[in-house]
Design a protein around this motif. Structure first.
Motif, PDB file in Angstrom:
ATOM      1  N   GLU A  68       0.767  -1.418   0.041  1.00 29.48           N
ATOM      2  CA  GLU A  68       0.066   0.039   0.085  1.00 29.48           C
ATOM      3  C   GLU A  68       0.931   1.223  -0.054  1.00 29.48           C
ATOM      4  OE1 GLU A  68      -3.343  -0.032   2.803  1.00 29.48           O
ATOM      5  OE2 GLU A  68      -2.801  -2.165   3.120  1.00 29.48           O
ATOM      6  N   TRP A  69       0.421   2.225  -0.947  1.00 26.54           N
ATOM      7  CA  TRP A  69       0.949   3.604  -0.948  1.00 26.54           C
ATOM      8  C   TRP A  69      -0.041   4.414  -0.459  1.00 26.54           C
ATOM      9  CZ3 TRP A  69       5.569   5.571  -3.608  1.00 26.54           C
ATOM     10  CH2 TRP A  69       6.664   4.693  -3.788  1.00 26.54           C
ATOM     11  N   MET A  70       0.385   5.798   0.345  1.00 25.64           N
ATOM     12  CA  MET A  70      -0.382   6.344   0.773  1.00 25.64           C
ATOM     13  C   MET A  70      -0.776   7.899   0.083  1.00 25.64           C
ATOM     14  SD  MET A  70       1.111   6.539   4.701  1.00 25.64           S
ATOM     15  CE  MET A  70       2.668   7.225   3.930  1.00 25.64           C
ATOM     16  N   PHE A  71      -1.897   8.207  -0.298  1.00 27.32           N
ATOM     17  CA  PHE A  71      -2.373   9.413  -0.885  1.00 27.32           C
ATOM     18  C   PHE A  71      -3.438  10.291   0.070  1.00 27.32           C
ATOM     19  CE2 PHE A  71      -1.185   6.545  -4.064  1.00 27.32           C
ATOM     20  CZ  PHE A  71      -0.474   7.136  -5.004  1.00 27.32           C
ATOM     21  N   TYR A  72      -3.145  11.731  -0.030  1.00 32.40           N
ATOM     22  CA  TYR A  72      -3.954  12.746   0.399  1.00 32.40           C
ATOM     23  C   TYR A  72      -4.897  13.428  -0.623  1.00 32.40           C
ATOM     24  CZ  TYR A  72      -0.693  16.345   0.384  1.00 32.40           C
ATOM     25  OH  TYR A  72       0.264  17.610  -0.044  1.00 32.40           O
ATOM     26  N   ALA A  73      -6.246  13.854  -0.177  1.00 30.54           N
ATOM     27  CA  ALA A  73      -6.883  14.439  -1.112  1.00 30.54           C
ATOM     28  C   ALA A  73      -7.032  16.198  -0.966  1.00 30.54           C
ATOM     29  CB  ALA A  73      -8.305  13.960  -1.086  1.00 30.54           C
ATOM     30  N   LEU A  74      -7.055  16.728  -2.015  1.00 29.85           N
ATOM     31  CA  LEU A  74      -7.355  18.183  -1.951  1.00 29.85           C
ATOM     32  C   LEU A  74      -8.243  18.624  -3.038  1.00 29.85           C
ATOM     33  CD1 LEU A  74      -3.675  19.636  -1.456  1.00 29.85           C
ATOM     34  CD2 LEU A  74      -5.498  19.735   0.135  1.00 29.85           C
TER      35      LEU A  74
END
Length: 716
Positions: free
Chosen positions: A362-368
């Motif tokens: 798993e790799w992490m992403f954050y939303a904008l």
């Protein structure tokens, strides 16, 4: 046994008769009331209440009519308002009329009286009566089916809801919510042990002016100046007598906090203030002194630990204080970490995506939101189709009205496990001090005070650091818990002296930042010293060099000191052959012995510029000698020209003017310049060489000039 109704008591049948008589009147009054009320005051149905078609909850087993409890007439101010007195039957068959009558009771509660719903069947799970500001408390002493429930987002269970801000107390017997009850299971299939005896549920769905938030349960105890002994505000006693061994958990207190939003969250806060300062002078009787304990953890028992815990800190069965970080939240355990199409995401909300190039990790992403800079929005909707993710730190993937920023492979970092912080403000005169951050007293330690033998480091961390100290911070190596026993032996780093070992305030051993090592005492090396320089280019080295390997072989050497003197010797020869004989010996009677042949590149000079020897005369021309050996006595100079063969030269007295015999003497300007043969010698009495006057000169026929013996021009 006969049953009679005590005088002054109202029977259940009388209640029903009285209710039947008042239903028609109450209905007409309520119709008139509704006609006069503005539309905004009519009860509104919350958008997220329980679906009435779902039927009663699975744990609601009371299917029959519930007896109505007697209530007050509601005629006098301050009396409770009982909906049964208003005519509500709460039997499920009269839901429509019950809804009208209950609304009448709520709407007419103008003086803040408690409303009693005795129990039974609520008209509908969607029905919420009007709640004027004066209605603050609803008491439900019996089981209530189809009660109005306010669903909590993401959690899925309904809290009793009788209007905005209305507090309710449920004493149900049908398993319908917040109960105060006693539960004991002795045998049989019936098991309600998972139901709480007391349950407090508080929903905060609006702005709260209290900066510390609203309070669900509060316990307050006050001890006055007249009190004696001690008082406990809240005590939790649990007596664990089960014998289920592993997997049978008995927990006295369990704090469980789950985060679903962006609010700062604390699982537990403990505060203790000294609002009335007291002190205890050293001379005072300590029986009357004050002790403040912010937190005390006690544990008792009998029996040994696992024997391997003496060296393995993970092999313990009893843990006094245990903090775990092994509750991973990932795509498997929580679907909210998975990408969903056409879904609204909040700013900085995170998801994880499997990276095929990284073995599916798993790799992490954050939303904008992509339009946040223009509109200030904090939420945006993802696209219908999953985007092509870019698995690179800080890379941005566009997705509908969102942009996802990559944070790298899955990690869960905790910046600190235990933090101690204060509010020192020396500039304003406020000093907050701590005597000791961590201490132990009274116990025997059978392993180690701190054991990091099983600690694992991130592979990307170059230095595995156990503790990090600031400059001029030291380890006290011999403290004994007394004032005089502190700081006698300190080890630490000082920007001035480097790594320093200090004895009684005096630096004794130092390794400076310039790599110089110094000791103020005597250095004893029981097994000798060994140093190896990898290349001859390092020679000459600064200071003493031992074992330079200057010649490419093993040239390790020893410097030996003892009662007999000092010896310098080669442990091995040039090619590794043993050579136990010392090369130089300096005896304690100031005699120096050279073993082997000594070669002096620029000659051997002693004080005064002369080579001094001991005068001796060979016993005979054939006395033992080696070729090249020489000696002198007062009359002759003897040279060994072959083994055991001496020759001699007669010594003559020097002239008083210092000119050697057989050499004519001239001044520089009177040296002859004609009739000379090449190599003729003379003495120049006023020429100077190396600071001395009087030089032997040689005629150079080719250049037609006099030079010294090194063919250098003459100088006065």
């Amino acid at each position: 046994m006969s049953c009679t109704t005590p005088p002054g008591k109202t029977t259940d049948s009388q209640i029903r008769q009285e209710a039947a008589l008042t239903r028609a009147t109450s209905f007409l009054l309520f119709v008139a009331l509704l006609a006069s009320m503005p539309p905004a005051t009519i009860a509104q149905t919350p958008t997220n209440i329980v679906d009435p078609n779902a039927g009663p909850p699975a744990w609601a087993t009371n299917d029959g009519a519930v007896s109505l409890l007697p209530g007050s007439t509601g005629s006098a101010p301050g009396d409770d308002l009982n909906v049964a007195r208003a005519g509500a039957l709460l039997d499920g068959a009269h839901a429509q009329s019950d809804e009208i009558l209950i609304s009448s009771v709520f709407a007419n509660n103008k003086d803040g009286r408690k409303i009693v719903v005795p129990g039974g069947i609520w008209p509908s799970a969607k029905f919420v009566p009007p709640s004027p500001a004066s209605t603050v408390f609803v008491d439900v002493p019996g089981g209530l089916r189809h009660r109005p429930g306010f669903d909590i987002y993401d959690l899925g269970f309904g809290a009793p809801y009788f209007g905005n801000g209305v507090t309710s107390e449920m004493h149900g017997t049908g398993g319908d919510g917040s109960d105060v009850e006693f539960s004991r299971v002795d045998s049989g299939a019936l098991d309600k042990s998972n139901k709480p005896m007391i349950s407090f549920i508080h929903i905060n769905d609006n702005h709260n002016a209290n900066t510390q938030g609203s309070i669900s349960a509060k316990f307050s105890t006050y001890t006055t100046t007249s009190s004696s002994g001690y008082a406990d505000n809240a005590v939790f006693n649990m007596y664990s007598m089960g014998r289920n061994y592993y997997g049978g958990f008995d927990v006295n207190r369990w704090d469980h906090t789950e985060n679903y939003g962006t609010n700062w969250s604390w699982d537990n806060i403990q505060e203790m203030y000294d609002f009335q300062p007291y002190t205890c002078p050293p001379s005072a009787d300590h029986v009357y002194c004050i002790g403040r304990f912010m937190n005390e953890e006690d544990m008792g028992g009998v029996g040994p630990e696992d024997t391997s815990s003496a060296y393995d800190p993970t092999a313990t069965t009893r843990k006094m204080f245990w903090i775990t970080t092994n509750h991973n939240i990932n795509r498997k355990s929580d679907p909210r970490l998975r990408w969903v199409g056409a879904k609204s995401y909040h700013m900085y909300q995170m998801i994880t995506v499997n990276n095929p190039a990284d073995n599916g990790h798993e790799w992490m992403f954050y939303a904008l939101p992509t339009k946040r800079d223009l509109t200030g929005v904090k939420d945006a909707v993802s696209g219908h189709d999953e985007p092509n993710w870019i698995f690179r730190n800080s890379a941005v993937t566009t997705d509908g009205d969102l942009s996802w920023t990559c944070l790298g492979p899955y990690t869960y970092d905790l910046g600190s496990i235990i933090s101690v912080g204060g509010a020192n403000d020396p500039s304003n005169g406020y000093y907050e001090r701590i005597g000791t951050v961590l201490e132990e007293e009274g116990d025997y330690i059978y392993n180690a005070i701190i054991d990091m033998s099983k600690a694992r480091f991130d592979p990307t961390t170059h230095y595995h650091v156990f503790a990090r100290l600031q400059p001029d911070m030291y380890l006290d190596l011999s403290a004994d818990g007394t004032r005089d026993g502190q700081n006698r032996h300190l080890l630490g780093y000082s920007p001035k002296d480097g790594l320093t070992y200090t004895i009684n305030g005096r630096p004794s051993f130092r390794i400076g930042d310039d790599e110089h090592l110094s000791s103020d005492g005597i250095a004893t090396l029981s097994a000798g010293m060994h140093s190896t320089l990898s290349a001859a280019a390092a020679y000459p080295a600064r200071g003493t060099t031992i074992g330079t390997n200057l010649w490419g072989g093993r040239n390790d050497s020893d410097v030996l000191g003892g009662a007999g003197g000092l010896m310098l010797g080669a442990v091995a020869g040039q090619h590794g052959h043993p050579n136990p004989t010392p090369a130089v010996e300096i005896r304690n009677d100031n005699r120096i012995t050279l073993y082997g042949t000594a070669t002096f590149k620029d000659g051997l000079v002693v004080d005064g510029g002369y080579l001094q020897e001991r005068l001796s005369t060979p016993l005979s021309p054939s006395a033992p000698c080696s070729a090249g050996q020489f000696t002198d006595d007062t009359d002759n100079h003897y040279v060994c020209v072959a083994p055991n063969r001496w020759k001699e030269v007669r010594l003559v007295a020097m002239r008083s003017d210092g000119i050697l015999p057989g050499f004519p003497a001239f001044t520089r300007h009177r040296l002859p310049t004609s009739g000379l043969t090449d190599g003729a010698h003379a003495r120049c009495s006023d020429c100077r060489l190396h600071g001395r006057t009087g030089v032997d000169v040689v005629w150079n026929a080719q250049s037609a000039m006099w030079t010294d013996e090194m063919n250098d021009a003459l100088h006065e």
